[in-house]
Design a protein around this motif. Structure first.
Motif, PDB file in Angstrom:
ATOM      1  N   HIS A   1       0.777  -1.371  -0.249  1.00  0.00           N
ATOM      2  CA  HIS A   1       0.204  -0.243  -0.115  1.00  0.00           C
ATOM      3  C   HIS A   1       1.375   1.040  -0.358  1.00  0.00           C
ATOM      4  O   HIS A   1       1.796   1.553   0.563  1.00  0.00           O
ATOM      5  CB  HIS A   1      -0.883  -0.006   1.175  1.00  0.00           C
ATOM      6  N   LEU A   2      -0.291   2.056  -0.304  1.00  0.00           N
ATOM      7  CA  LEU A   2       1.152   3.818  -0.055  1.00  0.00           C
ATOM      8  C   LEU A   2       0.226   4.348   0.828  1.00  0.00           C
ATOM      9  O   LEU A   2      -1.420   4.079  -0.277  1.00  0.00           O
ATOM     10  CB  LEU A   2       0.829   3.905  -2.179  1.00  0.00           C
TER      11      LEU A   2
ATOM     12  N   VAL B   1      -3.860   9.220   8.178  1.00  0.00           N
ATOM     13  CA  VAL B   1      -3.416   9.145   7.373  1.00  0.00           C
ATOM     14  C   VAL B   1      -4.886   8.290   5.812  1.00  0.00           C
ATOM     15  O   VAL B   1      -5.141   8.030   6.471  1.00  0.00           O
ATOM     16  CB  VAL B   1      -2.171   8.042   7.264  1.00  0.00           C
ATOM     17  N   ARG B   2      -3.806   8.341   4.848  1.00  0.00           N
ATOM     18  CA  ARG B   2      -5.441   7.953   3.874  1.00  0.00           C
ATOM     19  C   ARG B   2      -4.358   7.161   3.137  1.00  0.00           C
ATOM     20  O   ARG B   2      -3.644   6.945   2.650  1.00  0.00           O
ATOM     21  CB  ARG B   2      -5.692   9.579   2.882  1.00  0.00           C
ATOM     22  N   MET B   3      -5.083   5.785   3.265  1.00  0.00           N
ATOM     23  CA  MET B   3      -4.869   4.931   1.286  1.00  0.00           C
ATOM     24  C   MET B   3      -5.091   5.643   0.475  1.00  0.00           C
ATOM     25  O   MET B   3      -6.074   5.750   0.293  1.00  0.00           O
ATOM     26  CB  MET B   3      -5.299   3.818   1.517  1.00  0.00           C
ATOM     27  N   LEU B   4      -4.001   5.552  -0.094  1.00  0.00           N
ATOM     28  CA  LEU B   4      -3.887   6.470  -1.683  1.00  0.00           C
ATOM     29  C   LEU B   4      -4.102   5.430  -2.878  1.00  0.00           C
ATOM     30  O   LEU B   4      -4.261   5.054  -3.870  1.00  0.00           O
ATOM     31  CB  LEU B   4      -2.670   7.504  -1.737  1.00  0.00           C
ATOM     32  N   MET B   5      -3.560   4.161  -2.558  1.00  0.00           N
ATOM     33  CA  MET B   5      -3.157   3.547  -3.427  1.00  0.00           C
ATOM     34  C   MET B   5      -2.574   1.879  -2.495  1.00  0.00           C
ATOM     35  O   MET B   5      -2.573   1.462  -1.943  1.00  0.00           O
ATOM     36  CB  MET B   5      -2.048   3.954  -4.774  1.00  0.00           C
TER      37      MET B   5
ATOM     38  N   GLN C   1      -9.095   4.726   2.564  1.00  0.00           N
ATOM     39  CA  GLN C   1      -9.757   5.115   3.859  1.00  0.00           C
ATOM     40  C   GLN C   1      -8.870   5.551   4.874  1.00  0.00           C
ATOM     41  O   GLN C   1      -7.520   6.073   4.389  1.00  0.00           O
ATOM     42  CB  GLN C   1      -9.493   2.928   4.070  1.00  0.00           C
ATOM     43  N   MET C   2      -9.308   6.191   5.523  1.00  0.00           N
ATOM     44  CA  MET C   2      -8.565   7.328   6.288  1.00  0.00           C
ATOM     45  C   MET C   2      -8.647   6.408   7.511  1.00  0.00           C
ATOM     46  O   MET C   2      -9.096   5.731   8.655  1.00  0.00           O
ATOM     47  CB  MET C   2      -9.726   8.374   6.882  1.00  0.00           C
ATOM     48  N   ASP C   3      -6.955   6.330   7.990  1.00  0.00           N
ATOM     49  CA  ASP C   3      -6.959   5.784   9.424  1.00  0.00           C
ATOM     50  C   ASP C   3      -6.535   6.808  10.788  1.00  0.00           C
ATOM     51  O   ASP C   3      -5.277   7.560  10.654  1.00  0.00           O
ATOM     52  CB  ASP C   3      -6.198   4.717   9.927  1.00  0.00           C
ATOM     53  N   PRO C   4      -6.394   6.933  11.460  1.00  0.00           N
ATOM     54  CA  PRO C   4      -5.243   7.316  12.948  1.00  0.00           C
ATOM     55  C   PRO C   4      -3.677   7.608  12.949  1.00  0.00           C
ATOM     56  O   PRO C   4      -3.216   6.719  12.338  1.00  0.00           O
ATOM     57  CB  PRO C   4      -5.545   7.073  13.986  1.00  0.00           C
ATOM     58  N   ILE C   5      -2.800   8.154  12.831  1.00  0.00           N
ATOM     59  CA  ILE C   5      -1.828   8.700  11.861  1.00  0.00           C
ATOM     60  C   ILE C   5      -0.701   8.020  13.209  1.00  0.00           C
ATOM     61  O   ILE C   5       0.201   8.057  12.987  1.00  0.00           O
ATOM     62  CB  ILE C   5      -0.985   9.977  12.174  1.00  0.00           C
TER      63      ILE C   5
END
Length: 220
Positions: free
Chosen positions: A96-97, A106-110, A127-131
């Motif tokens: 994942h990127l 942070v956001r899953m870009l790829m 998908q957004m996750d806590p940093i």
């Protein structure tokens, strides 16, 4: 300089740092305008889907920003895809990127999933996750100077060159990520793997660091 445009951009910058949303009064006070002016600014941004209101009338960023960012992020995805594909082929794990979205997320870009693996981890792009949870965010935090009270995992990631997490984003999933080394003014990015088990974290970590370094070279 257009004062109205300036104020509208200030609203967007405020919402970036308040992912939980803000009230109209809070926005007006932070920007330094009358509530009526703030209302017009927000209505205009809403019309372009740059912000939205929830059922409690709290205002947050809208999906229109994703569309505006698409051309910029497309270049990043184009460069990253072959590197992620090689990484997932070498490890038979989901690669994942991830980009830093704001101060706390942070956001899953790829996502690139392995084709040959009998089972693999799957995530939803965007998908957004806590940093401060999960290897991707921990790797990004580890690229920053040490802070008082930071998680031990961040300190450890700074020492190892890659971050490891266990079950922090999804139960039973191991994450291994490394930040893409770039100048401090660039958008923080990490490359990583998600898998069910990691018998050799150091070997997988080295694979991830190598991929992150290659992407950094591509980005220049």
């Amino acid at each position: 300089m257009s004062k109205t445009l300036h104020n509208g951009l200030q609203v967007l910058e405020l919402l970036v740092t308040h992912p939980q949303g803000m009230s109209l009064t809070e926005i007006a006070e932070a920007v330094g305008v009358h509530r009526t002016v703030a209302h017009r600014l927000v209505r205009t941004l809403e019309a372009h889907q740059l912000c939205r209101r929830d059922k409690f009338k709290r205002i947050s960023l809208g999906t229109g920003l994703v569309r505006l960012a698409e051309p910029v992020e497309q270049d990043l995805r184009t460069l990253a895809r072959p590197i992620l594909e090689e990484l997932t082929d070498a490890t038979q794990a989901t690669a994942h990127l991830v980009v830093r979205e704001n101060e706390s997320q942070v956001r899953m870009l790829m996502i690139v999933e392995p084709h040959q693996a009998r089972m693999h981890v799957s995530f939803r792009p965007g998908q957004m996750d806590p940093i401060d949870r999960g290897s991707a965010g921990l790797a990004i935090l580890a690229a920053l100077p040490p802070t008082t009270g930071e998680r031990e995992e961040v300190t450890r990631a700074r020492e190892r060159g890659f971050a490891v997490s266990h079950g922090e984003i999804s139960h039973g999933i191991v994450g291994i990520s490394a930040v893409v080394p770039r100048s401090g003014t660039e958008m923080p990015i990490s490359i990583g793997l998600s898998l069910f088990e990691a018998p050799d974290e150091d070997k997988l970590g080295a694979e991830v660091v190598e991929a992150a370094t290659r992407l950094a070279a591509q980005l220049g």
